[in-house]
Design an enzyme around this catalytic site. Structure first.
Site, short mmCIF file in Angstrom:
data_model
loop_
_atom_site.label_atom_id
_atom_site.label_comp_id
_atom_site.label_asym_id
_atom_site.label_seq_id
_atom_site.Cartn_x
_atom_site.Cartn_y
_atom_site.Cartn_z
N HIS A 1 0.83 -1.22 0.00
CA HIS A 1 0.00 0.00 0.00
C HIS A 1 0.86 1.25 0.00
CE1 HIS A 1 0.78 0.87 4.31
NE2 HIS A 1 0.83 -0.44 4.44
N CYS B 1 2.88 -5.40 6.72
CA CYS B 1 2.56 -5.05 5.34
C CYS B 1 3.73 -4.28 4.71
CB CYS B 1 1.29 -4.21 5.28
SG CYS B 1 -0.21 -5.18 5.56
#
Length: 747
Positions: free
Chosen positions: A574, A593
Site C-alpha cells: 500500500h 505489510c
C-alpha cells in the site's frame, strides 16, 4: 407241462414287446414336451427343481428281448452312464457364451446321436443339455459318450479345459538375468530397505516390473552411459550447494555377484531420487524455519524421474534440471564456485606430496625457496593470478597459505602440509559461502514459474532484506521501487507467493485485531479521545467486540492505493502518508505489510500489464483519488513473490550481501549444520491465524460511532472486511501435532 411252459414263454415275449412299445412311446412324448418348453422362465423353474438325472440310455427295442426272462441293456463298457450332477439355473438361450471349460447349452436338432457328432461338432444333443447347465468346475468334458467320442472327434476341442497361458519369453539378456532375478526378489520383499517413501517404492515396482526387472544402470556388469551421467551429477552436488555425502554412490567395481549388483542398482536409484527431490524442493521444508512462510508445494514425481533420467541422451543434464532454473539462482551458483576458489572451470585438486615451506632471508641465512610442480595449481586454487605458472613456493604463495589457514581456523604456519592440502581440496565454508548456500536453498522453495505465461511471464518480486520491489516481464526488469517492510519479531513480513487480483483506490483502513487489542484499546484506557484525534472510527457490536477503521482520505494510514493479494497472513502492499522512511537504508518499520514508495507508478505499470488496451498512466490513477473506494480488478491475476535474499548478484555481476534482518540465515545455517538428514524435509505444523475479536469493556468517554447498534455478533471478520471474500479455511494440523499459538500478521 412242456406245452404249458412253451405257451408261457410265448406269453412272456408278447408282454416284453408290449412293454418296449410303451416305453418308446413314453420317451418320444417326453422329448416332444421338453422341446416345446422354450421359454426362459420355464427353463429357470425346471432348473430350480431338483430331480434325478435320466440315464443316458436309448429306449429298448424288440431286438433287445432275449428268450430268457432277463432283459439286458447294452454292455456298460460301450455305454457308460453319467453321474448325476447338481443342476443350476440355465442362462437365457439367446445369450450364451461358450468358454473352453464350459459345455455349449444350445439344444441340438433332432437327429441320431452319432450323426450329430459327425456333422455338427459344436452342438450337443438334448440328453446332454441338462449336463450343460451344471457348474463348470464339476463337469468333466473329457468323459464324452463312447458312442461318439473318438480320438479324432471334432467335438472334443469345444469341451476341452482351458490350457494354461504360455509364459512370454524374457526380454532380459542372458548376462543380466541373474541380476534381474535378484532385483525381483529384493523389490518384492525388501524394497523398504532402500526406499522409505511409499511413492518411490511404488515407482520402483512399476518401473522394474515393466522391464522384467532388468537392471538399468549396468549391462553385463558394466556401467551404462546413464549410470555414468547420474554418478557424475551426484558427485558434483556441492556445486549446487548440496552435500554429496547425502547422495552416496555405490561401488559398482566391487560388485561382482548378482546380489551385489542388484543392491548397487537400487542404492544408486535411491540416491538419484534423493538428489532430484532435494534439488527441486530443498533439503529442508520451509516450515522447519518459521511459521510465517508459505510457498506452493512442487514435489517431484518418482515415476517421472525414472522415465526422464533413464531415457535422456544426457542423464547428468537431465538430473541437473531439477535445480532452480531462475537466472538469480544460476548467478549465485557461479559465485559459490568463485568463493570456493573453483571458478567456472574444472575442479582443481592439489595432489599429495612433501611439505612445502618458505624461509625468508635472515641475518645469517639466505632466502630458501623450494620448487614443486603442484605450486601452479596451488596458485590457481588460492586465486593468485600473477605468475600463474611459477613453480616456486615463494613468499607470495606462503602468505596466501597463511591467510587460508587463518580463515579455516587452522594453525597458521604458512607450510603446505598434508592437513592444509586436504583443507584446500575440501569445499570452502566461511560466512559468505554459508550465506550463499542458504539463499540457494530458499530459491528451491519458490515456484519454478514465477510469472504468468499469458502476460509475458509477468510477476512482482519483493526482496525483504534489500527493501526493494521489482516488476518483471519477459525476463527483464520493467520497474523498481523502494519499500518499507515489517519490523523484526512478531511483525516480520511473511515469505509467500500469491496472486494480486485487484487494486483499491481510496482504501478504508480496517485496523487489524492485533493492533486494536494490543495497541489502541490500551491507549484508550489512558486517553479516551485518542482515536478521535487520529481520525479513527470505533464501532462496538452487541457481543462486546469492537472494530476500528479509518475512512478513505489523504491522511489514511494506507495512503491512496492498496494492492490486494489475499493471503492468510492478512498482509498487502500500500501507499503511505509517511514518505520520510524511504530515505533510510534499513526500512523495517511496518507491522508486516509493505509500503510502496511510488504507488501511482506501480499501479499504472500493473494495470498496463493486466489490461494493456486501457493505457493507464500515473496521472490517470491520481485522478481517481477521492472519498469513495474504487476497485480495479485484473482480468488475469499477477503473481507476487515475497522473498528473503540476503545474497544476490547485481546487474554489474557483483555479489551483494545484505543484513540478516529476521535471522532467517542464522536459523537455516544452524539447521543444516545439525545434520538431521531427511528429517528436515518433514512438514512442521504451525497454528493458523485467528481473525476473531474478543469482547471488551470500553472506558467512559470513548466515542462509539454506532452506539452499540452494530452487528449482533462480531460481524464480518477482519479478512472479510479487508479483502471482501470469505475467510480462508485453515488447513488441518497434521495428525498427532497440536497447533502452536500463532500471531496474526498485520500492517
Amino acid at each position: 407241462m412242456r406245452d404249458c411252459l412253451n405257451h408261457r414263454a410265448g406269453f412272456d415275449r408278447v408282454l416284453m414287446t408290449v412293454a418296449a412299445t410303451f416305453l418308446t412311446v413314453s420317451a418320444s412324448s417326453a422329448l416332444a414336451q421338453d422341446q416345446a418348453r422354450s421359454s426362459a422362465a420355464e427353463l429357470a423353474i425346471e432348473a430350480a427343481i431338483p430331480r434325478p438325472e435320466p440315464a443316458n440310455v436309448p429306449p429298448p427295442t424288440a431286438s433287445d428281448i432275449k428268450l430268457d426272462t432277463t432283459a439286458t441293456v447294452q454292455d456298460s463298457a460301450k455305454e457308460p452312464t453319467r453321474e448325476p450332477v447338481k443342476a443350476e439355473a440355465a442362462p437365457a438361450p439367446d445369450k450364451v457364451e461358450t468358454k473352453p471349460s464350459d459345455v455349449a447349452t444350445t439344444p441340438a436338432a433332432e437327429a441320431p446321436k452319432s450323426e450329430t457328432a459327425k456333422s455338427e461338432p459344436a452342438k450337443i444333443e438334448p440328453a446332454k443339455t441338462e449336463a450343460a447347465k451344471t457348474e463348470p468346475a464339476k463337469s468333466e468334458p473329457a468323459k464324452a459318450d463312447t458312442a461318439t467320442a473318438t480320438p479324432a472327434a471334432p467335438a472334443a476341442p469345444a469341451a476341452a479345459p482351458a490350457a494354461e497361458p504360455v509364459k512370454a519369453a524374457s526380454n532380459v539378456p542372458a548376462a543380466d538375468q541373474p541380476v534381474a532375478d535378484k532385483l525381483k526378489d529384493i523389490i518384492g520383499a525388501k524394497t523398504s530397505r532402500h526406499f522409505d517413501r511409499k511413492n518411490e517404492r511404488a515407482a520402483i515396482e512399476k518401473f522394474y516390473g515393466a522391464r522384467d526387472f532388468a537392471p538399468v544402470w549396468t549391462q553385463a556388469g558394466s556401467l551404462t552411459a546413464a549410470a555414468k551421467g547420474v554418478i557424475a551429477r551426484l558427485k558434483d552436488a556441492a556445486s549446487d550447494g548440496l552435500n554429496p555425502a547425502d547422495y552416496p554412490v555405490p561401488d559398482f567395481a566391487a560388485a561382482t555377484t548378482p546380489d551385489a549388483l542388484a543392491d548397487a542398482e537400487l542404492k544408486l536409484t535411491a540416491s538419484m531420487f534423493d538428489y532430484a527431490r532435494q534439488a527441486q524442493s530443498g533439503r529442508m521444508h520451509w516450515s522447519q524455519v518459521s511459521g510465517d512462510i508459505l510457498y506452493p508445494e512442487h514435489p517431484v514425481d518418482p515415476n517421472e524421474v525414472l522415465a526422464k533420467i533413464t531415457t535422456a541422451a544426457d542423464a547428468s543434464a537431465a538430473l541437473d534440471s531439477y535445480n532452480p532454473p531462475q537466472k538469480l539462482y544460476k548467478e549465485l551458483k557461479a559465485k559459490l564456485a568463485e568463493l570456493r576458489g573453483l571458478g567456472s572451470g574444472p575442479v582443481i585438486e592439489i595432489a599429495d606430496g612433501p611439505a612445502l615451506k618458505y624461509t625468508p632471508a635472515g641475518k645469517k641465512q639466505a632466502e630458501i625457496v623450494v620448487e614443486d610442480p603442484r605450486v601452479p595449481q596451488l596458485r590457481a586454487k588460492l586465486g593468485l593470478a600473477e605468475n600463474a605458472g611459477d613453480t616456486r613456493y615463494d613468499a607470495t604463495v606462503a602468505e596466501a597459505v597463511r591467510k587460508f589457514q587463518s580463515g579455516a581456523e587452522m594453525k597458521v604456519t604458512g607450510i603446505l602440509d598434508d592437513k592444509t592440502v586436504k583443507a584446500i581440496n575440501t569445499p570452502k565454508r566461511d560466512k559468505q559461502i554459508d550465506t550463499v548456500l542458504v539463499n540457494m536453498e530458499r530459491w528451491r522453495w519458490l515456484p519454478r514459474d514465477l510469472g504468468v505465461p499469458s502476460l509475458g511471464d509477468a510477476y512482482v518480486i519483493l526482496n525483504i532484506p534489500d527493501y526493494t520491489l521489482k516488476v518483471m516481464q519477459r525476463g527483464q526488469q520493467v520497474w523498481t521501487t523502494r519499500v518499507v517492510t515489517g519490523k523484526p519479531g512478531t511483525h516480520a513480513t511473511p515469505l509467500l507467493t500469491e496472486t494480486m487480483k485487484y487494486i483499491t483506490v481510496n482504501p478504508t483502513w480496517n485496523v487489524p485485531p492485533s493492533i486494536v487489542y494490543n495497541e489502541y484499546l490500551p491507549a484508550l484506557q489512558q486517553d479516551p479521545t485518542v482515536l478521535q484525534r487520529m481520525g479513527l472510527r470505533l464501532e462496538q457490536n452487541r457481543d462486546g467486540s469492537v472494530h476500528i477503521s479509518q475512512p478513505p482520505g489523504e491522511a489514511n494510514a494506507l495512503g491512496r492505493i492498496r494492492f490486494n493479494f489475499p493471503n492468510k497472513f492478512l498482509v498487502y502492499q500500500h501507499d503511505t502518508p509517511d514518505k520520510n522512511l524511504f530515505a533510510k537504508e534499513d526500512r523495517a518499520f511496518s507491522h508486516g505489510c509493505m509500503r510502496v514508495q511510488n504507488p501511482d507508478q506501480y499501479a499504472s505499470i500493473l494495470l498496463n500489464i493486466a489490461m494493456p488496451n486501457e493505457k493507464y498512466t500515473p496521472e490517470r490513477v491520481r485522478s481517481m483519488y477521492g472519498k469513495s473506494e474504487i476497485d480495479l480488478k485484473f482480468p488475469t491475476p499477477i503473481p507476487v513473490n515475497i522473498t528473503y535474499q540476503t545474497a544476490f548478484v547485481d546487474d554489474a555481476g557483483k555479489l551483494q550481501i545484505r543484513k540478516d534482518v529476521y535471522g532467517r540465515d542464522a536459523t537455516m545455517i544452524n539447521i543444516l549444520k545439525n545434520g538431521r538428514g531427511k528429517d528436515l524435509e518433514n512438514v512442521v505444523a504451525h497454528s493458523q491465524p485467528s481473525y476473531s475479536r474478543p469482547a471488551t469493556t470500553l472506558p467512559s468517554g470513548v466515542a462509539i460511532a454506532n452506539n452499540g447498534g452494530g452487528f449482533g455478533s462480531s460481524g464480518p471478520n477482519f479478512f472479510e472486511r479487508l479483502f471482501g471474500a470469505p475467510a480462508l479455511a485453515p488447513p488441518p494440523a497434521p495428525v498427532g501435532r497440536r497447533p502452536q499459538q500463532q500471531r496474526v500478521f498485520t500492517r
